[in-house]
Design a protein around this motif. Sequence first.
Motif, mmCIF file in Angstrom:
data_model
loop_
_atom_site.group_PDB
_atom_site.id
_atom_site.type_symbol
_atom_site.label_atom_id
_atom_site.label_comp_id
_atom_site.label_asym_id
_atom_site.label_seq_id
_atom_site.Cartn_x
_atom_site.Cartn_y
_atom_site.Cartn_z
ATOM 1 N N GLN A 27 36.784 74.328 2.310
ATOM 2 C CA GLN A 27 35.973 74.337 1.089
ATOM 3 C C GLN A 27 36.540 73.352 0.071
ATOM 4 N N GLN A 28 37.866 73.318 -0.058
ATOM 5 C CA GLN A 28 38.486 72.381 -0.996
ATOM 6 C C GLN A 28 38.181 70.937 -0.593
ATOM 7 N N GLU A 29 38.244 70.660 0.683
ATOM 8 C CA GLU A 29 37.968 69.302 1.164
ATOM 9 C C GLU A 29 36.494 68.943 0.975
ATOM 10 N N PHE A 30 35.593 69.863 1.313
ATOM 11 C CA PHE A 30 34.160 69.604 1.127
ATOM 12 C C PHE A 30 33.854 69.395 -0.352
ATOM 13 N N ALA A 31 34.445 70.208 -1.214
ATOM 14 C CA ALA A 31 34.230 70.076 -2.656
ATOM 15 C C ALA A 31 34.720 68.716 -3.137
ATOM 16 N N ARG A 32 35.892 68.314 -2.658
ATOM 17 C CA ARG A 32 36.435 66.999 -3.036
ATOM 18 C C ARG A 32 35.473 65.879 -2.630
ATOM 19 N N LYS A 33 34.960 65.956 -1.414
ATOM 20 C CA LYS A 33 34.027 64.924 -0.941
ATOM 21 C C LYS A 33 32.754 64.875 -1.792
ATOM 22 N N LEU A 34 32.351 66.026 -2.308
ATOM 23 C CA LEU A 34 31.140 66.097 -3.131
ATOM 24 C C LEU A 34 31.415 65.838 -4.613
ATOM 25 N N GLY A 35 32.691 65.758 -4.977
ATOM 26 C CA GLY A 35 33.050 65.476 -6.360
ATOM 27 C C GLY A 35 32.899 66.658 -7.293
ATOM 28 N N VAL A 36 33.084 67.873 -6.763
ATOM 29 C CA VAL A 36 32.984 69.086 -7.581
ATOM 30 C C VAL A 36 34.195 69.977 -7.300
ATOM 31 N N GLY A 37 34.374 71.006 -8.130
ATOM 32 C CA GLY A 37 35.403 71.996 -7.879
ATOM 33 C C GLY A 37 34.892 73.046 -6.906
ATOM 34 N N VAL A 38 35.816 73.803 -6.337
ATOM 35 C CA VAL A 38 35.448 74.813 -5.344
ATOM 36 C C VAL A 38 34.526 75.875 -5.943
#
Length: 156
Positions: A27-38
Amino acid sequence: MELTAGSDPSEAIGAMDDLIATSIVGQQEFARKLGVGVTDLVCFAYVLAAGEEPVTAGDLAVRAHVTTGAVTGIINRLERGGFVTRQPDPADRRRVRVVAVPEATERVTAIYGPYYARLAELFAQYTPEQTAVLTDWFRRAGALARDYLDESGAEK
């Protein structure tokens, strides 16, 4: 599919803990890729899960276990990032409904789609009866986790 794990609950809990830990990292990695927080991503997932039924800011606050003040900041960030729009509730103009932006849904689907496809392949290895048991377990464990979170006095 032949099951290989034992029936010891501690083994199942250990496997679940590993899945949860790996999922948090994911989730942290996906959030980073999307430019948002978890937490923002979790709230966007709740908006997506609502489908055609827009959710209110209050609904998101309850689901994400945050204050209404915190959810306002989350919605602001999601709106600035092009993930959601706010719409006045036609039944009560004081309430705001949060709706996913289609392009954002596509961006999130592009990231989660391959993972969900792999999960679908994994579930396909189980019989319908086994999948029904897993589905029941996920629903019941989710309800148990939400109840425990509420009962534990976690800050909102």
